[in-house]
Design an enzyme around this catalytic site. Structure first.
Site, PDB file in Angstrom:
ATOM      1  N   ASP A 164      31.968  10.821  51.946  1.00  0.00           N
ATOM      2  CA  ASP A 164      30.534  10.605  52.006  1.00  0.00           C
ATOM      3  C   ASP A 164      29.959  11.952  51.608  1.00  0.00           C
ATOM      4  O   ASP A 164      30.004  12.906  52.390  1.00  0.00           O
ATOM      5  CB  ASP A 164      30.101  10.229  53.423  1.00  0.00           C
ATOM      6  CG  ASP A 164      28.613   9.914  53.465  1.00  0.00           C
ATOM      7  OD1 ASP A 164      27.834  10.667  52.865  1.00  0.00           O
ATOM      8  OD2 ASP A 164      28.232   8.910  54.074  1.00  0.00           O
ATOM      9  N   HIS A 165      29.458  12.062  50.378  1.00  0.00           N
ATOM     10  CA  HIS A 165      29.145  13.408  49.892  1.00  0.00           C
ATOM     11  C   HIS A 165      28.031  14.077  50.691  1.00  0.00           C
ATOM     12  O   HIS A 165      27.896  15.283  50.670  1.00  0.00           O
ATOM     13  CB  HIS A 165      28.874  13.420  48.375  1.00  0.00           C
ATOM     14  CG  HIS A 165      27.503  12.979  47.981  1.00  0.00           C
ATOM     15  ND1 HIS A 165      27.149  11.666  47.879  1.00  0.00           N
ATOM     16  CD2 HIS A 165      26.385  13.673  47.664  1.00  0.00           C
ATOM     17  CE1 HIS A 165      25.882  11.577  47.503  1.00  0.00           C
ATOM     18  NE2 HIS A 165      25.397  12.782  47.366  1.00  0.00           N
ATOM     19  N   HIS A 227      25.208   7.485  53.914  1.00  0.00           N
ATOM     20  CA  HIS A 227      24.610   8.823  54.037  1.00  0.00           C
ATOM     21  C   HIS A 227      23.625   8.944  55.208  1.00  0.00           C
ATOM     22  O   HIS A 227      23.719   9.862  56.014  1.00  0.00           O
ATOM     23  CB  HIS A 227      23.868   9.189  52.760  1.00  0.00           C
ATOM     24  CG  HIS A 227      24.672   9.005  51.505  1.00  0.00           C
ATOM     25  ND1 HIS A 227      26.016   9.247  51.446  1.00  0.00           N
ATOM     26  CD2 HIS A 227      24.318   8.609  50.262  1.00  0.00           C
ATOM     27  CE1 HIS A 227      26.449   9.010  50.212  1.00  0.00           C
ATOM     28  NE2 HIS A 227      25.448   8.623  49.473  1.00  0.00           N
TER      29      HIS A 227
HETATM   30  C1  BG6 Z   1      24.731   8.278  45.897  1.00  0.00           C
HETATM   31  C2  BG6 Z   1      24.001   7.011  45.558  1.00  0.00           C
HETATM   32  O1  BG6 Z   1      25.687   8.029  46.878  1.00  0.00           O
HETATM   33  O2  BG6 Z   1      23.820   9.225  46.378  1.00  0.00           O
HETATM   34  C3  BG6 Z   1      22.951   7.285  44.512  1.00  0.00           C
HETATM   35  O3  BG6 Z   1      24.902   6.049  45.055  1.00  0.00           O
HETATM   36  C4  BG6 Z   1      22.029   8.395  44.959  1.00  0.00           C
HETATM   37  O4  BG6 Z   1      22.187   6.121  44.222  1.00  0.00           O
HETATM   38  C5  BG6 Z   1      22.833   9.596  45.426  1.00  0.00           C
HETATM   39  O5  BG6 Z   1      21.221   8.746  43.858  1.00  0.00           O
HETATM   40  C6  BG6 Z   1      21.930  10.621  46.079  1.00  0.00           C
HETATM   41  O6  BG6 Z   1      22.654  11.789  46.308  1.00  0.00           O
HETATM   42  P1  BG6 Z   1      21.933  13.179  46.356  1.00  0.00           P
HETATM   43  O7  BG6 Z   1      23.025  14.144  46.666  1.00  0.00           O
HETATM   44  O8  BG6 Z   1      21.303  13.400  44.996  1.00  0.00           O
HETATM   45  O9  BG6 Z   1      20.903  13.070  47.426  1.00  0.00           O
END
Ligand code: BG6
Length: 488
Positions: A164-165, A227
Site C-alpha cells: 500500500d504505497h 490508502h
Molecule cells: C493509487 C490509485 O493507488 O493511488 C490512483 O490507484 C491514485 O488512482 C493514486 O491516483 C494516488 O497516489 P498518490 O501517491 O499520488 O496520492
C-alpha cells in the site's frame, strides 16, 4: 508502473548501495523484448523519471538487468523462467533469495503465484522467497477471501508483501511519530477532546489512461479500501507495545475490527458518491468521466466518495470520522484534520467564536503540520483571531524524502513487513465497505451525484459534515492556507 516507479526506485537503492552487492533483476512480461531492448527501455525511463548525473552508474546498474517474455498462463513458460533464474544465479554468483514483484493486472494475482509454486519457486530451502502484490487485493469481501485462500495454499503469510504505497510515504509514517513521540498530543487524542476527524485525499487529475481499470473499480475501492483506511488506522490506533511489525499491525487491525458497520438504511446519508461532469478548468475544457477513454458512456462508477463512520472503542466512542476522496477536484492534497472540541464555556464575544483548535497533518504536498489556535486580536476589547503555527518538511532542506516505493522495496529486501498490509486488515476493510459497494450497485434509490470537474465534489457531501456543525476544510496548495480563494 515499472518505468515510473519500480525501476527508478530500485536504481535509487542501487546508487545508495542499499541493494546487496550481488544481485540480478529479471523483467518479465508478455512483450517480446530482447535483453538489450528492455535495458534501452529502462534507460529511457530512468532519464525520464529520475535525475541522472552519472551515466557510468546507470550502465553499471543496467548490466544487472535482464528480460524474459512469458505467457502468464503457460505452465511450461514457468519452467523456462525458473531455469533462467538459476542461470542468472550462477552467472552472478548469487544465492536463492528472491523477490517476485507482481506489478500486473489484479486478475493475475492468483495465477502467477500458483504457477511459481508449481515449479517450486515458493520453496525457501535455498533462500527466502517473497511475493509482492499490488492492490487491489480482491474486488469485494468474497473475492478477497478467495484470493487469501488461494495464496495461502502455496505461500505463507510472512512471504506475502501487500503493497500500500501510502504506508511508504514518509508523512504517513510521521503520523505515528507525531502521535507517539510527543507527550503533548496523547492526552488529548481521544473522545474527551476531539470533536471529529476529517481525512481528505483529493486529486486534480482525472483518470488519465486508466479507464479500463478505474471503471470497474471506482473511488471507494481505489482509494478508501486501502490508502485512506490505513491512514485512519494510524490516526486511531492504540500505542503499540513495541516497534515490531506485528505489534504495530495488530493495533491497526483492532481499529479495523472496531469500525461500526454502516447499516443499509444509513448508507444513503453516510456514504455519498459522485462522478465528475464536463467543465472548463483554467480555460481548458475537460471531459466528463463518461466521455473518458475506455469508460462506459452510461457508467455509474463513482469518481468521488465521502463517508461518515464511527470507531466503536473506548478511545473513539461517539467521534465521527469523515473521509473523502475524488478525482478532478480543485487541487492535489492529502491531509488529516483533527478538530478539537471548543472550550466548555466561550468567554469572548459571540461574533468572534472561533472554530475549535485544529491540528492539520499534511501528507502531500507542502508536507508538514499546522496547528490553528486562537490569539487576541491586537487592539481594544477581547477579540479572538485564529492564527497558525506550522512546520514544513521543506524547511529540512538537507533531508531527502525518499519516495514511497523506494522505502517499500527496500523493506521487502530486508524482510521488514511493518509497512505492508496484512491479509486480515484487508479482509476487515472489505467487510466494512462491501455493504456500501453492494447498496451502491443494487439500490436505485441511492443517487450518484454529478459534480463539475474542478470542484470539491457534490454539494450533498457538505451536508454529511454539517451535522457536526462543521464544513470540510478547503485546503490549498500551501499547507498554511485554506478557503475558497487561494492558490490551488
Ligand atoms: C493509487 C490509485 O493507488 O493511488 C490512483 O490507484 C491514485 O488512482 C493514486 O491516483 C494516488 O497516489 P498518490 O501517491 O499520488 O496520492
Amino acid at each position: 508502473m515499472t518505468r515510473r516507479k519500480l525501476i527508478p526506485s530500485i536504481y535509487s537503492l542501487f546508487v545508495q548501495q542499499l541493494l546487496p552487492d550481488k544481485f540480478a533483476l529479471l523483467g518479465v512480461a508478455r512483450t517480446p523484448f530482447t535483453d538489450e531492448q528492455f535495458k534501452e527501455e529502462m534507460k529511457t525511463a530512468l532519464h525520464e523519471f529520475k535525475e541522472i548525473d552519472d551515466e557510468k552508474q546507470i550502465d553499471s546498474f543496467l548490466s544487472k538487468v535482464h528480460y524474459q517474455s512469458i505467457k502468464y498462463d503457460d505452465a511450461s513458460a514457468y519452467l523456462l523462467f525458473k531455469s533462467r533464474l538459476e542461470k542468472l544465479r550462477k552467472e552472478e554468483e548469487i544465492g536463492g533469495n528472491t523477490v517476485f514483484y507482481l506489478s500486473t493486472p489484479p486478475a493475475l494475482y492468483g495465477i502467477i503465484p500458483d504457477q511459481l509454486a508449481t515449479v517450486g519457486l515458493n520453496s525457501q530451502d535455498d533462500g527466502w522467497k517473497r511475493l509482492v502484490i499490488e492492490k487491489p487485493f480482491g474486488y469485494d469481501l468474497e473475492s478477497a477471501l478467495k484470493l487469501k485462500e488461494r495464496l495461502l495454499k502455496n505461500w505463507t503469510e510472512d512471504q506475502l508483501y501487500r503493497i500500500d504505497h501510502y504506508l511508504g510515504k514518509e508523512t504517513v509514517q510521521n503520523l505515528f511519530i507525531t502521535r507517539f513521540s510527543n507527550g503533548i498530543f496523547e492526552p488529548l487524542w481521544n473522545r474527551n477532546y476531539i470533536h471529529h476527524v476529517e481525512i481528505t485525499s483529493a486529486e486534480s487529475i482525472g483518470i488519465e489512461k486508466r479507464g479500463g481499470y478505474y471503471d470497474s473499480s471506482g473511488a471507494l475501492r481505489d482509494m478508501v479500501q486501502n490508502h485512506l483506511l490505513q491512514v485512519t488506522g494510524l490516526v486511531a490506533m492504540e500505542p503499540p507495545s513495541s516497534l515490531q511489525a506485528d505489534a504495530l499491525r495488530n493495533e491497526i487491525l483492532k481499529v479495523f475490527q472496531s469500525l461500526r458497520p454502516i447499516k443499509k438504511d444509513e448508507i444513503k446519508h453516510c456514504a455519498i458518491r459522485g462522478q465528475y461532469l464536463e467543465s472548463t478548468i483554467k480555460n481548458v475544457k475537460v471531459p466528463a468521466y463518461r466521455d473518458e477513454e475506455d469508460v462506459s458512456p452510461t457508467s455509474v462508477t463513482e469518481t468521488f466518495a465521502a463517508l461518515k463512520f464511527y470507531i466503536d472503542n473506548w478511545r473513539w466512542g461517539g467521534v465521527p470520522f469523515y473521509v473523502r476522496t475524488g478525482k478532478r477536484m480543485p487541487t492535489r492534497v492529502t491531509e488529516v484534520v483533527i478538530h478539537f472540541k471548543q472550550t466548555p464555556h466561550f468567554l469572548f464575544s459571540e461574533k468572534c467564536v472561533t472554530p475549535g483548535n485544529q491540528l492539520i497533518i499534511r501528507i502531500q504536498p507542502d508536507e508538514g503540520i499546522l496547528i490553528k489556535f486562537g490569539m487576541k486580536k491586537p487592539g481594544e476589547g477581547y477579540n479572538v483571531e485564529t492564527v497558525n503555527m506550522d512546520f514544513h518538511y521543506a524547511d529540512l532542506s538537507d533531508q531527502r524524502i525518499p519516495p514511497a516505493y523506494e522505502r517499500l522495496i527496500n523493506d521487502t529486501i530486508i524482510g521488514d513487513t511493518t509497512l505492508f498490509a496484512r491479509t486480515e486488515e484487508l479482509i476487515e476493510a472489505w467487510k466494512f465497505l462491501t455493504p456500501v459497494l453492494e447498496s451502491w450497485k443494487n439500490d436505485p434509490d441511492i443517487p450518484l451525484y454529478g459534480y463539475p470537474a474542478g470542484t470539491w465534489g457534490p454539494e450533498t457531501a457538505d451536508n454529511l459534515i454539517e451535522d457536526v456543525g462543521g464544513t470540510w476544510r478547503y485546503p490549498c496548495k500551501n499547507l498554511s492556507n485554506d478557503g475558497i480563494y487561494c492558490e490551488l
